[in-house]
Design an enzyme around this catalytic site. Structure first.
Site, PDB file in Angstrom:
ATOM      1  N   SER A  24       0.669  -1.283   0.099  1.00 38.27           N
ATOM      2  CA  SER A  24       0.009  -0.047  -0.116  1.00 38.27           C
ATOM      3  C   SER A  24       0.924   1.233   0.039  1.00 38.27           C
ATOM      4  O   SER A  24       0.359   2.243  -0.002  1.00 38.27           O
ATOM      5  CB  SER A  24      -1.034  -0.108   1.208  1.00 38.27           C
ATOM      6  OG  SER A  24      -0.144  -0.035   2.404  1.00 38.27           O
ATOM      7  N   PHE A  26       4.135   3.688  -1.068  1.00 34.06           N
ATOM      8  CA  PHE A  26       4.778   4.209  -2.602  1.00 34.06           C
ATOM      9  C   PHE A  26       5.472   3.362  -3.480  1.00 34.06           C
ATOM     10  O   PHE A  26       5.159   3.231  -4.663  1.00 34.06           O
ATOM     11  CB  PHE A  26       5.470   5.738  -2.483  1.00 34.06           C
ATOM     12  CG  PHE A  26       4.536   6.918  -1.976  1.00 34.06           C
ATOM     13  CD1 PHE A  26       3.008   6.713  -2.364  1.00 34.06           C
ATOM     14  CD2 PHE A  26       5.052   7.900  -1.400  1.00 34.06           C
ATOM     15  CE1 PHE A  26       2.487   7.924  -2.144  1.00 34.06           C
ATOM     16  CE2 PHE A  26       4.228   8.948  -1.048  1.00 34.06           C
ATOM     17  CZ  PHE A  26       2.943   9.086  -1.481  1.00 34.06           C
ATOM     18  N   THR A  27       6.471   2.782  -2.831  1.00 31.84           N
ATOM     19  CA  THR A  27       7.316   1.698  -3.439  1.00 31.84           C
ATOM     20  C   THR A  27       6.607   0.553  -3.935  1.00 31.84           C
ATOM     21  O   THR A  27       6.845  -0.196  -4.868  1.00 31.84           O
ATOM     22  CB  THR A  27       8.715   1.459  -3.062  1.00 31.84           C
ATOM     23  OG1 THR A  27       8.505   1.004  -1.547  1.00 31.84           O
ATOM     24  CG2 THR A  27       9.519   2.745  -2.743  1.00 31.84           C
ATOM     25  N   CYS A 159      17.673   5.035  -3.061  1.00 32.48           N
ATOM     26  CA  CYS A 159      17.636   5.990  -4.033  1.00 32.48           C
ATOM     27  C   CYS A 159      18.744   7.167  -4.256  1.00 32.48           C
ATOM     28  O   CYS A 159      19.264   7.220  -5.310  1.00 32.48           O
ATOM     29  CB  CYS A 159      16.233   6.527  -4.050  1.00 32.48           C
ATOM     30  SG  CYS A 159      15.959   7.133  -2.212  1.00 32.48           S
TER      31      CYS A 159
END
Ligand SMILES: NC(=O)c1ccc[n+]([C@@H]2O[C@H](COP(=O)([O-])OP(=O)(O)OC[C@H]3O[C@@H](n4cnc5c(N)ncnc54)[C@H](OP(=O)(O)O)[C@@H]3O)[C@@H](O)[C@H]2O)c1
Length: 358
Positions: A24, A26-27, A159
């Site tokens: 659920s 973002f990634t 990231c």
């Protein structure tokens, strides 16, 4: 059930089952988007405690219509590959359950990226299962491709570390830098780096319009970058007003004369055969250097450079989408290599142009 190892190399079995823990977020949402469209994966399970039994489309509107509901992470199905997109600290607590459920575990958090317990003591809050650190393979496929085939536990690179390393590592590999020089990195990041929870600093009103230093010194990704480069790096991050994207600008000062041709050679040697890295260094048009907008939503990275002879400086630039090349795309790319799929499977698409703030 056939294991991933059994199926690897078996051309008649082209589809492996996959689950996403933390689906659920973002990634997790990006993992679902990629895996649902992937020719070799079938998504069996997507977990969320908060949204258990709700459709994935109720949280990720771009996935409305996908025939999948969230389930509780305490009830994991047996699958070939499990992707964990949970906050730092969760995977190290649950790694035994993850490994029981799946032959291949790909973790997007920082829990298995560093090599030693001492590094977790120094950079994080320690580690609860350091015995797994030897087994884990750090995944930034452009640099660790050879170690991935057959890996059981994969730690997708962070990231900001990915953005930074893509710009800097070719300079070390080509001998433009030898490790004794000062390296200064400035990264600008979008708000999705903070996850779906975000917090006050990422609320729309507070984030709008900012260029806010948020980790001027001591950013945890420094550990990954230094481990890969074998030298110390001075790293600063700014939160800026974009949703997606990490843009790294690195300033380095070679201790011997360097020409523009040397730089082209270094970067071409590193990336000319890489499917996801584009060199963007000067040229013409509006976007002359790496630009997060140009790679938003894709697994592509842009890398570029400029020479500043008057200051004996090289500036390296790189841009990625933090949710793609910086996490979900990187994880799927690594899984493709680990499981013997076509490297670019499920990742072969370009972004949009023109597009608003990514
Ligand atoms: N955002 C980025 O740009 C980015 C880039 C690279 C790496 N990462 C790393 O990827 C991981 C996920 O980041 P994110 O931004 O996607 O975070 P996020 O949006 O906050 O999502 C976290 C997910 O984990 C689930 N979760 C939380 N605690 C859990 C627990 N104890 N057990 C099981 N599930 C749990 C949450 O759902 P429920 O609470 O409903 O279960 C949610 O689905 C983090 O480790 C992050 O450092 C993020």
């Amino acid at each position: 059930m056939a294991t991933a190892t059994d199926r690897r190399g078996d051309e008649s079995a082209e589809t492996l089952t996959a689950s996403v823990v933390g689906a659920s977020g973002f990634t997790g949402g990006e993992l679902l988007r990629l895996l649902v469209g992937h020719p070799n994966f079938e998504v069996e399970q997507a977990t969320s405690r908060e949204y258990a039994n709700k459709t994935v489309g109720s949280v990720h509107p771009n996935l409305r219509g996908a025939d999948l509901r969230f389930s509780d992470p305490g009830d994991l199905d047996s699958v070939d590959a499990l992707f964990a997109a949970t906050p730092h600290g969760v995977s190290m607590q649950q790694i035994d359950a993850f490994e029981d459920a799946a032959d291949t575990v790909v973790d997007l958090s920082a829990d298995f990226r560093l090599d030693t317990e001492a590094e977790y003591d120094e950079w994080y809050d320690g580690h609860v299962c350091p015995e797994y650190l030897d087994e884990a393979v750090y995944a930034l496929p452009e640099f660790t491709r050879e170690e991935l085939p057959g890996a059981d536990l994969i730690a997708a690179g962070g990231c900001n570390a990915t953005a930074t390393l893509l710009g800097l590592k070719p300079l070390f590999d080509a001998g433009v830098l030898d490790g004794d020089e000062q390296v200064v990195v400035d990264v600008k990041v979008g708000s999705s780096e903070g996850g779906a929870g975000g917090g006050k600093a990422s609320s729309h009103a507070e984030r709008s319009g900012v260029v806010r230093p948020y980790a001027p010194t001591g950013h945890r990704h420094e550990a990954e970058i230094e481990a890969m480069l074998g030298t110390s790096v001075s790293f600063t991050a700014h939160a800026v007003d974009m949703v997606r994207g990490a843009s790294a600008t690195s300033h380095v000062f070679p201790d011997h004369p360097v020409s523009k041709g040397d730089l082209w050679t270094a970067y071409r040697d590193a990336y000319e055969d890489e499917p996801f890295v584009r060199l963007v260094a000067g040229g013409s048009g509006v976007y002359r250097y790496p630009e997060p907008k140009a790679v938003a939503g894709t697994n592509h990275a842009e890398v570029g450079f400029e020479l500043d002879p008057g200051n004996e400086r090289v500036v390296a630039f790189s841009a990625i989408d933090n949710l793609m090349k910086g996490s979900a795309g990187q994880a799927v790319h690594a899984a493709n290599v680990a499981l013997g799929f076509e490297e670019t499977a499920g990742l072969e698409f370009s972004g949009l142009h023109p597009v608003g703030s990514p």
